[in-house]
Design a protein around this motif. Sequence first.
Motif, PDB file in Angstrom:
ATOM      1  N   THR A  82       0.786  -1.287   0.068  1.00 51.60           N
ATOM      2  CA  THR A  82       0.003   0.043  -0.003  1.00 51.60           C
ATOM      3  C   THR A  82       0.855   1.211  -0.094  1.00 51.60           C
ATOM      4  OG1 THR A  82      -1.752  -1.004   1.111  1.00 51.60           O
ATOM      5  CG2 THR A  82      -1.695   1.276   1.182  1.00 51.60           C
ATOM      6  N   ASP A  83       1.928   1.385   0.642  1.00 46.11           N
ATOM      7  CA  ASP A  83       2.761   2.573   0.710  1.00 46.11           C
ATOM      8  C   ASP A  83       3.888   2.674  -0.226  1.00 46.11           C
ATOM      9  OD1 ASP A  83       1.758   4.136   2.830  1.00 46.11           O
ATOM     10  OD2 ASP A  83       2.532   3.318   4.592  1.00 46.11           O
ATOM     11  N   LYS A  84       3.916   1.873  -1.072  1.00 49.79           N
ATOM     12  CA  LYS A  84       5.045   1.613  -2.175  1.00 49.79           C
ATOM     13  C   LYS A  84       4.558   2.692  -3.305  1.00 49.79           C
ATOM     14  CE  LYS A  84       6.843  -1.505   0.111  1.00 49.79           C
ATOM     15  NZ  LYS A  84       8.037  -1.491   0.850  1.00 49.79           N
ATOM     16  N   TYR A  85       5.394   3.580  -3.471  1.00 46.72           N
ATOM     17  CA  TYR A  85       5.321   4.389  -4.723  1.00 46.72           C
ATOM     18  C   TYR A  85       6.489   4.946  -5.244  1.00 46.72           C
ATOM     19  CZ  TYR A  85       6.808   7.636  -1.155  1.00 46.72           C
ATOM     20  OH  TYR A  85       7.605   8.495   0.017  1.00 46.72           O
ATOM     21  N   LEU A  86       6.542   5.622  -6.463  1.00 42.58           N
ATOM     22  CA  LEU A  86       7.781   6.214  -7.162  1.00 42.58           C
ATOM     23  C   LEU A  86       7.566   7.782  -7.226  1.00 42.58           C
ATOM     24  CD1 LEU A  86       8.251   3.919 -10.227  1.00 42.58           C
ATOM     25  CD2 LEU A  86       9.780   4.071  -7.982  1.00 42.58           C
ATOM     26  N   VAL A  87       8.446   8.388  -6.977  1.00 43.47           N
ATOM     27  CA  VAL A  87       8.357   9.913  -7.285  1.00 43.47           C
ATOM     28  C   VAL A  87       8.734  10.383  -8.543  1.00 43.47           C
ATOM     29  CG1 VAL A  87       9.161  12.158  -6.263  1.00 43.47           C
ATOM     30  CG2 VAL A  87       9.090  10.247  -4.597  1.00 43.47           C
ATOM     31  N   LEU A  88       7.705  10.873  -9.067  1.00 43.48           N
ATOM     32  CA  LEU A  88       7.947  11.301 -10.579  1.00 43.48           C
ATOM     33  C   LEU A  88       8.655  12.487 -10.625  1.00 43.48           C
ATOM     34  CD1 LEU A  88       4.527   9.975 -12.037  1.00 43.48           C
ATOM     35  CD2 LEU A  88       6.825   8.966 -12.125  1.00 43.48           C
ATOM     36  N   SER A  89       8.160  13.501  -9.947  1.00 42.99           N
ATOM     37  CA  SER A  89       8.616  14.741  -9.816  1.00 42.99           C
ATOM     38  C   SER A  89       8.505  15.519  -8.267  1.00 42.99           C
ATOM     39  CB  SER A  89       8.141  15.835 -11.035  1.00 42.99           C
ATOM     40  OG  SER A  89       6.874  16.209 -10.676  1.00 42.99           O
ATOM     41  N   GLY A  90       9.499  16.336  -8.216  1.00 41.79           N
ATOM     42  CA  GLY A  90       9.214  16.860  -6.521  1.00 41.79           C
ATOM     43  C   GLY A  90      10.107  16.357  -5.920  1.00 41.79           C
ATOM     44  N   GLU A  91      10.561  16.982  -4.472  1.00 38.90           N
ATOM     45  CA  GLU A  91      11.327  16.232  -3.362  1.00 38.90           C
ATOM     46  C   GLU A  91      10.324  15.796  -2.317  1.00 38.90           C
ATOM     47  OE1 GLU A  91      14.654  16.468  -3.422  1.00 38.90           O
ATOM     48  OE2 GLU A  91      14.553  17.266  -5.537  1.00 38.90           O
ATOM     49  N   VAL A  92      10.888  14.260  -2.029  1.00 40.27           N
ATOM     50  CA  VAL A  92      10.186  13.713  -1.172  1.00 40.27           C
ATOM     51  C   VAL A  92      11.242  13.026  -0.208  1.00 40.27           C
ATOM     52  CG1 VAL A  92       8.737  11.678  -0.459  1.00 40.27           C
ATOM     53  CG2 VAL A  92       7.984  13.126  -2.174  1.00 40.27           C
ATOM     54  N   ALA A  93      11.424  13.186   1.256  1.00 36.00           N
ATOM     55  CA  ALA A  93      12.528  12.489   1.871  1.00 36.00           C
ATOM     56  C   ALA A  93      12.355  10.724   1.830  1.00 36.00           C
ATOM     57  CB  ALA A  93      12.388  13.013   3.489  1.00 36.00           C
ATOM     58  N   ALA A  94      13.278  10.362   1.857  1.00 38.11           N
ATOM     59  CA  ALA A  94      13.198   8.798   1.884  1.00 38.11           C
ATOM     60  C   ALA A  94      12.609   8.240   3.295  1.00 38.11           C
ATOM     61  CB  ALA A  94      14.627   8.273   1.875  1.00 38.11           C
ATOM     62  N   GLY A  95      11.917   7.108   3.227  1.00 35.23           N
ATOM     63  CA  GLY A  95      10.876   6.757   4.023  1.00 35.23           C
ATOM     64  C   GLY A  95       9.530   7.430   4.468  1.00 35.23           C
ATOM     65  N   THR A  96       9.541   8.277   3.638  1.00 33.31           N
ATOM     66  CA  THR A  96       8.051   9.205   3.744  1.00 33.31           C
ATOM     67  C   THR A  96       6.881   8.277   3.357  1.00 33.31           C
ATOM     68  OG1 THR A  96       9.269  11.153   3.270  1.00 33.31           O
ATOM     69  CG2 THR A  96       6.766  11.260   3.339  1.00 33.31           C
ATOM     70  N   GLY A  97       5.829   8.163   4.162  1.00 32.72           N
ATOM     71  CA  GLY A  97       4.614   7.351   3.792  1.00 32.72           C
ATOM     72  C   GLY A  97       4.035   7.963   2.690  1.00 32.72           C
ATOM     73  N   LEU A  98       3.044   7.395   1.935  1.00 34.11           N
ATOM     74  CA  LEU A  98       2.396   7.840   0.848  1.00 34.11           C
ATOM     75  C   LEU A  98       1.539   8.985   0.978  1.00 34.11           C
ATOM     76  CD1 LEU A  98       1.586   7.163  -2.220  1.00 34.11           C
ATOM     77  CD2 LEU A  98      -0.287   5.621  -1.342  1.00 34.11           C
ATOM     78  N   ASP A  99       0.690   9.019   1.994  1.00 34.23           N
ATOM     79  CA  ASP A  99      -0.021  10.096   2.237  1.00 34.23           C
ATOM     80  C   ASP A  99       0.751  11.425   2.216  1.00 34.23           C
ATOM     81  OD1 ASP A  99      -2.088   8.684   2.246  1.00 34.23           O
ATOM     82  OD2 ASP A  99      -2.207   8.030   4.254  1.00 34.23           O
ATOM     83  N   ALA A 100       2.130  11.464   3.174  1.00 34.25           N
ATOM     84  CA  ALA A 100       2.772  12.413   3.523  1.00 34.25           C
ATOM     85  C   ALA A 100       3.443  12.929   2.225  1.00 34.25           C
ATOM     86  CB  ALA A 100       4.146  12.248   4.549  1.00 34.25           C
ATOM     87  N   ALA A 101       3.839  11.869   1.313  1.00 29.87           N
ATOM     88  CA  ALA A 101       4.520  12.196  -0.173  1.00 29.87           C
ATOM     89  C   ALA A 101       3.457  13.100  -0.964  1.00 29.87           C
ATOM     90  CB  ALA A 101       4.971  11.022  -0.527  1.00 29.87           C
ATOM     91  N   ARG A 102       2.362  12.600  -0.893  1.00 30.23           N
ATOM     92  CA  ARG A 102       1.267  13.355  -1.601  1.00 30.23           C
ATOM     93  C   ARG A 102       0.942  14.724  -1.162  1.00 30.23           C
ATOM     94  NH1 ARG A 102      -3.300   8.248  -2.719  1.00 30.23           N
ATOM     95  NH2 ARG A 102      -2.158   7.593  -4.754  1.00 30.23           N
ATOM     96  N   GLU A 103       0.911  14.818   0.233  1.00 27.66           N
ATOM     97  CA  GLU A 103       0.928  16.204   0.917  1.00 27.66           C
ATOM     98  C   GLU A 103       1.816  17.131   0.561  1.00 27.66           C
ATOM     99  OE1 GLU A 103      -0.113  15.722   4.863  1.00 27.66           O
ATOM    100  OE2 GLU A 103      -1.928  14.562   4.599  1.00 27.66           O
ATOM    101  N   SER A 104       3.029  16.583   0.144  1.00 30.11           N
ATOM    102  CA  SER A 104       4.159  17.456  -0.238  1.00 30.11           C
ATOM    103  C   SER A 104       4.141  18.046  -1.553  1.00 30.11           C
ATOM    104  CB  SER A 104       5.401  16.742   0.052  1.00 30.11           C
ATOM    105  OG  SER A 104       5.555  15.806  -1.257  1.00 30.11           O
ATOM    106  N   GLY A 105       3.096  17.682  -2.338  1.00 30.32           N
ATOM    107  CA  GLY A 105       2.981  18.212  -3.583  1.00 30.32           C
ATOM    108  C   GLY A 105       3.675  17.656  -4.896  1.00 30.32           C
ATOM    109  N   ALA A 106       4.511  16.279  -4.540  1.00 33.74           N
ATOM    110  CA  ALA A 106       5.284  15.983  -5.276  1.00 33.74           C
ATOM    111  C   ALA A 106       4.385  15.006  -6.400  1.00 33.74           C
ATOM    112  CB  ALA A 106       6.118  14.852  -4.560  1.00 33.74           C
TER     113      ALA A 106
END
Length: 150
Positions: free
Chosen positions: A53-77
């Motif tokens: 469920t929490d596996k994802y790839l960052v296509l563009s933007g900055e997301v810290a390693a180990g960040t959960g999916l919901d937090a990564a989405r909230e970062s705007g990436a």
Amino acid sequence: MIKEFRDFIARGNVMDMAVGIIIGAAFTAIVSSLVADIINPVIGLFTGGIDFTDKYLVLSGEVAAGTGLDAARESGAAIFAWGKFVMAVINFLIVAWVVFVLVKMVNRVKDAAVRKDAEPVTSTEPAAPPPPSAEALLTEIRDLLKERTA
């Protein structure tokens, strides 16, 4: 227009469909609980509790390693959430299998009931003798006609 609406609602097909939708909603809750509460934990035992469920790839933007999916989405990436899709496919296959097995069981019970109804009732009276053949009937008629004319 009200009469047409009343006639539409009063049709048997509409009522059957409404009952089907209501039963389907209740059945969905049962199947979802069966999958989430019984089948998924058993599968988790065999797979070591793998959850994509929490596996994802960052296509563009900055997301810290180990960040959960919901937090990564909230970062705007821009996130490619492949894990959620994989889990949705796995859950679909499990639900489809459970529904298949349930429908198969219901059909088996229904077929058994139909066969039971179709079984002939045996009686203690002897069966009636088979009707005579056409040749025997014609011979009997001929003999009766001969007796009449004689």
